[in-house]
Design a protein around this motif. Structure first.
Motif, PDB file in Angstrom:
ATOM      1  N   LEU A 256       0.705  -1.236  -0.375  1.00 38.81           N
ATOM      2  CA  LEU A 256       0.033   0.129   0.051  1.00 38.81           C
ATOM      3  C   LEU A 256       1.021   1.509  -0.071  1.00 38.81           C
ATOM      4  CD1 LEU A 256      -2.434   1.390   0.309  1.00 38.81           C
ATOM      5  CD2 LEU A 256      -2.709   1.339   1.976  1.00 38.81           C
ATOM      6  N   ALA A 257       2.172   1.352   1.211  1.00 42.49           N
ATOM      7  CA  ALA A 257       2.417   2.618   0.320  1.00 42.49           C
ATOM      8  C   ALA A 257       3.435   2.622  -0.580  1.00 42.49           C
ATOM      9  CB  ALA A 257       3.709   2.602   1.833  1.00 42.49           C
ATOM     10  N   ARG A 258       4.034   1.732  -1.133  1.00 39.56           N
ATOM     11  CA  ARG A 258       4.572   1.761  -2.897  1.00 39.56           C
ATOM     12  C   ARG A 258       3.044   2.588  -3.052  1.00 39.56           C
ATOM     13  NH1 ARG A 258       6.732  -3.010  -1.372  1.00 39.56           N
ATOM     14  NH2 ARG A 258       6.165  -4.134  -2.482  1.00 39.56           N
ATOM     15  N   ALA A 259       2.028   1.742  -3.220  1.00 42.17           N
ATOM     16  CA  ALA A 259       1.023   2.694  -4.218  1.00 42.17           C
ATOM     17  C   ALA A 259       1.347   4.170  -3.987  1.00 42.17           C
ATOM     18  CB  ALA A 259       0.472   1.876  -4.060  1.00 42.17           C
ATOM     19  N   LEU A 260       0.697   3.909  -3.253  1.00 46.33           N
ATOM     20  CA  LEU A 260       0.630   5.718  -3.091  1.00 46.33           C
ATOM     21  C   LEU A 260       1.488   6.352  -2.763  1.00 46.33           C
ATOM     22  CD1 LEU A 260      -0.682   5.393   1.004  1.00 46.33           C
ATOM     23  CD2 LEU A 260      -2.429   5.732  -1.415  1.00 46.33           C
ATOM     24  N   SER A 261       2.873   6.193  -2.894  1.00 47.16           N
ATOM     25  CA  SER A 261       3.806   6.726  -3.107  1.00 47.16           C
ATOM     26  C   SER A 261       4.064   7.179  -4.543  1.00 47.16           C
ATOM     27  CB  SER A 261       5.102   6.426  -3.127  1.00 47.16           C
ATOM     28  OG  SER A 261       6.342   6.744  -3.093  1.00 47.16           O
ATOM     29  N   GLN A 262       3.717   6.211  -5.445  1.00 50.35           N
ATOM     30  CA  GLN A 262       3.847   6.441  -7.166  1.00 50.35           C
ATOM     31  C   GLN A 262       2.347   7.080  -7.240  1.00 50.35           C
ATOM     32  OE1 GLN A 262       2.766   2.343  -8.047  1.00 50.35           O
ATOM     33  NE2 GLN A 262       5.278   1.525  -7.663  1.00 50.35           N
ATOM     34  N   ARG A 263       1.077   7.510  -6.463  1.00 53.27           N
ATOM     35  CA  ARG A 263      -0.044   7.892  -6.218  1.00 53.27           C
ATOM     36  C   ARG A 263       0.851  10.012  -6.067  1.00 53.27           C
ATOM     37  NH1 ARG A 263      -3.777   8.027  -4.585  1.00 53.27           N
ATOM     38  NH2 ARG A 263      -5.606   8.663  -6.668  1.00 53.27           N
ATOM     39  N   GLY A 264       1.918   9.823  -5.824  1.00 56.06           N
ATOM     40  CA  GLY A 264       2.355  11.409  -5.228  1.00 56.06           C
ATOM     41  C   GLY A 264       1.680  11.652  -4.043  1.00 56.06           C
ATOM     42  N   HIS A 265       1.625  10.606  -3.510  1.00 63.32           N
ATOM     43  CA  HIS A 265       0.893  10.685  -1.509  1.00 63.32           C
ATOM     44  C   HIS A 265       1.821  11.905  -1.062  1.00 63.32           C
ATOM     45  CE1 HIS A 265      -2.169   9.945   0.940  1.00 63.32           C
ATOM     46  NE2 HIS A 265      -0.970  10.225   2.165  1.00 63.32           N
ATOM     47  N   ARG A 266       0.980  12.838  -0.105  1.00 65.32           N
ATOM     48  CA  ARG A 266       1.759  13.616   0.671  1.00 65.32           C
ATOM     49  C   ARG A 266       2.319  13.454   2.075  1.00 65.32           C
ATOM     50  NH1 ARG A 266      -0.793  15.920  -2.754  1.00 65.32           N
ATOM     51  NH2 ARG A 266      -2.409  16.836  -1.808  1.00 65.32           N
ATOM     52  N   GLY A 267       0.867  12.873   2.290  1.00 66.83           N
ATOM     53  CA  GLY A 267       0.977  12.965   3.881  1.00 66.83           C
ATOM     54  C   GLY A 267       1.413  11.688   4.290  1.00 66.83           C
ATOM     55  N   LEU A 268       1.888  12.021   5.853  1.00 67.41           N
ATOM     56  CA  LEU A 268       1.868  11.250   6.361  1.00 67.41           C
ATOM     57  C   LEU A 268       1.927   9.052   7.335  1.00 67.41           C
ATOM     58  CD1 LEU A 268       4.125  10.718   8.968  1.00 67.41           C
ATOM     59  CD2 LEU A 268       2.950  10.790  10.715  1.00 67.41           C
ATOM     60  N   TYR A 269       2.252   8.156   6.728  1.00 64.61           N
ATOM     61  CA  TYR A 269       1.730   6.808   6.306  1.00 64.61           C
ATOM     62  C   TYR A 269       2.595   6.306   7.646  1.00 64.61           C
ATOM     63  CZ  TYR A 269       1.656   1.951   5.014  1.00 64.61           C
ATOM     64  OH  TYR A 269       1.918   0.606   4.756  1.00 64.61           O
ATOM     65  N   LEU A 270       1.779   5.524   8.376  1.00 68.68           N
ATOM     66  CA  LEU A 270       2.420   4.663   8.952  1.00 68.68           C
ATOM     67  C   LEU A 270       2.024   3.041   8.852  1.00 68.68           C
ATOM     68  CD1 LEU A 270       4.370   3.473  12.177  1.00 68.68           C
ATOM     69  CD2 LEU A 270       2.567   4.601  13.237  1.00 68.68           C
ATOM     70  N   GLY A 271       2.866   2.329   9.042  1.00 69.60           N
ATOM     71  CA  GLY A 271       2.617   0.317   8.351  1.00 69.60           C
ATOM     72  C   GLY A 271       2.851  -0.229  10.063  1.00 69.60           C
ATOM     73  N   LEU A 272       1.893  -0.951  10.183  1.00 71.57           N
ATOM     74  CA  LEU A 272       2.052  -1.856  11.713  1.00 71.57           C
ATOM     75  C   LEU A 272       2.140  -3.423  11.159  1.00 71.57           C
ATOM     76  CD1 LEU A 272       1.840   0.457  13.184  1.00 71.57           C
ATOM     77  CD2 LEU A 272       0.212  -0.283  14.906  1.00 71.57           C
TER      78      LEU A 272
ATOM     79  N   PHE B  86       7.203   9.938  -0.180  1.00 69.97           N
ATOM     80  CA  PHE B  86       6.756  10.550   0.671  1.00 69.97           C
ATOM     81  C   PHE B  86       7.269   9.798   2.241  1.00 69.97           C
ATOM     82  CE2 PHE B  86       4.075   6.816   0.227  1.00 69.97           C
ATOM     83  CZ  PHE B  86       3.097   7.172   1.505  1.00 69.97           C
ATOM     84  N   PRO B  87       6.921  11.024   3.341  1.00 73.90           N
ATOM     85  CA  PRO B  87       6.742  10.829   4.739  1.00 73.90           C
ATOM     86  C   PRO B  87       6.467   9.260   4.808  1.00 73.90           C
ATOM     87  CG  PRO B  87       6.630  12.410   4.543  1.00 73.90           C
ATOM     88  CD  PRO B  87       5.985  11.788   3.339  1.00 73.90           C
ATOM     89  N   VAL B  88       7.538   7.990   4.792  1.00 74.65           N
ATOM     90  CA  VAL B  88       6.880   6.453   5.170  1.00 74.65           C
ATOM     91  C   VAL B  88       7.655   6.003   6.728  1.00 74.65           C
ATOM     92  CG1 VAL B  88       6.762   4.446   5.008  1.00 74.65           C
ATOM     93  CG2 VAL B  88       6.045   6.382   3.020  1.00 74.65           C
ATOM     94  N   GLN B  89       6.422   5.501   7.449  1.00 79.48           N
ATOM     95  CA  GLN B  89       7.918   4.332   8.738  1.00 79.48           C
ATOM     96  C   GLN B  89       6.926   3.476   8.973  1.00 79.48           C
ATOM     97  OE1 GLN B  89       8.565   6.746  12.301  1.00 79.48           O
ATOM     98  NE2 GLN B  89       7.112   8.493  11.338  1.00 79.48           N
ATOM     99  N   PHE B  90       7.351   2.433   9.241  1.00 80.68           N
ATOM    100  CA  PHE B  90       7.305   0.607   9.434  1.00 80.68           C
ATOM    101  C   PHE B  90       7.423   0.951  11.524  1.00 80.68           C
ATOM    102  CE2 PHE B  90       7.980   1.185   4.815  1.00 80.68           C
ATOM    103  CZ  PHE B  90       5.976   0.433   4.563  1.00 80.68           C
ATOM    104  N   LEU B  91       6.385   0.042  11.661  1.00 80.80           N
ATOM    105  CA  LEU B  91       6.988  -0.280  13.427  1.00 80.80           C
ATOM    106  C   LEU B  91       6.878  -1.978  13.256  1.00 80.80           C
ATOM    107  CD1 LEU B  91       7.460   0.367  16.011  1.00 80.80           C
ATOM    108  CD2 LEU B  91       5.041   1.478  16.178  1.00 80.80           C
ATOM    109  N   GLN B  92       6.915  -2.196  14.110  1.00 75.52           N
ATOM    110  CA  GLN B  92       6.297  -3.832  14.128  1.00 75.52           C
ATOM    111  C   GLN B  92       5.555  -3.496  15.364  1.00 75.52           C
ATOM    112  OE1 GLN B  92       9.829  -6.432  15.335  1.00 75.52           O
ATOM    113  NE2 GLN B  92       8.161  -8.389  15.537  1.00 75.52           N
ATOM    114  N   ALA B  93       4.571  -3.775  15.545  1.00 72.65           N
ATOM    115  CA  ALA B  93       3.098  -4.173  16.381  1.00 72.65           C
ATOM    116  C   ALA B  93       2.327  -4.885  16.315  1.00 72.65           C
ATOM    117  CB  ALA B  93       2.650  -2.810  16.833  1.00 72.65           C
TER     118      ALA B  93
END
Length: 243
Positions: free
Chosen positions: A58-74, A91-98
């Motif tokens: 999903l993060a990759r697809a959002l990046s390809q679409r030019g997403h600008r907002g914060l993203y956090l993947g858990l 764009f701003p992407v973070q991942f967290l193990q949870a």
């Protein structure tokens, strides 16, 4: 559901997505059509909390679409997160193990990071055992969302596929009985690479409607997508109701 049974079901899925994470990731190289349809409705500036982010599709697809907002993947799976973290994003992407069942404990930390306008859970809720546990998770999602925020999710309709129906296994395979699990709970096997097992709950629209109402959401869209018959995914868009 008895807590010991719920823990057993959780362990089954943890064993699969950690032990078979790389095999699973190899089968997940592109977004499902239903997910693509949903994200087409985003403006691009939303703060997105992606629950069960897996290998970062999903993060990759959002990046390809030019997403600008914060993203956090858990996600709880190190193999999947390792693959997600090796990608480059525009764009701003973070991942967290949870573990998502610990989401209530994480709520204060997540609330400090952003006012989340979108929470996603694609192919996630059906892996959460127990109706009360699912309700608690969705209530936390509601509390994390900003006013008017959206909860975007999908659930697997494997009973619409002869291929997947043939993969249903008896509960005795894992030392349980049908009487110990809840209605519409299933055990499915996996044969890509080494054999694995997964716990999956099969949602109806009626059950999801009850869950939305109980947790303060209004359902704004429902549609079916994915697979050759376009019926393997039940997608919904929920909006945090005004209080």
């Amino acid at each position: 559901m008895d807590m010991a049974v719920a823990r057993r079901l959780l362990d089954i899925n943890r064993e699969f997505y950690i032990g078979r994470g790389r095999d699973f990731s190899a089968t997940r190289r592109r977004l499902q059509p239903g997910v693509r349809r949903i994200i087409e409705g985003l403006r691009g500036d939303e703060a997105v909390l992606d629950l069960g982010c897996g290998n970062g599709l999903l993060a990759r697809a959002l990046s390809q679409r030019g997403h600008r907002g914060l993203y956090l993947g858990l996600d709880f799976s190190p193999p999947l997160l390792d693959e997600a973290g090796r990608q480059a994003f525009a764009f701003p992407v973070q991942f967290l193990q949870a573990d998502l069942l610990h989401l209530p404990a994480l709520q204060p930390r997540l609330a400090r990071l952003a006012s989340w306008s979108v929470v996603t859970a694609f192919a996630v809720l059906h892996h959460v055992p127990g109706s009360e546990t699912r309700r608690g998770l969705v209530q936390t999602i509601h509390d994390l969302l900003a006013p008017g925020g959206l909860f975007l999710h999908s659930n697997w309709r494997f009973l619409k596929s002869a291929h997947w129906k043939a993969r249903i296994q008896p509960w005795e395979t894992v030392g349980l009985s049908a009487q110990e699990v809840e209605p519409h709970d299933y055990l499915l096997d996996w044969k890509h690479g080494e054999r694995g097992l997964r716990y999956v709950h099969y949602f109806s629209e009626a059950e999801l409607s009850e869950l939305a109402q109980a947790t303060g959401f209004a359902i704004v869209e429902t549609f079916y997508s994915d697979g050759e018959n376009k019926q393997l995914g039940l997608y919904q868009v929920w909006k945090k109701a005004s209080t």
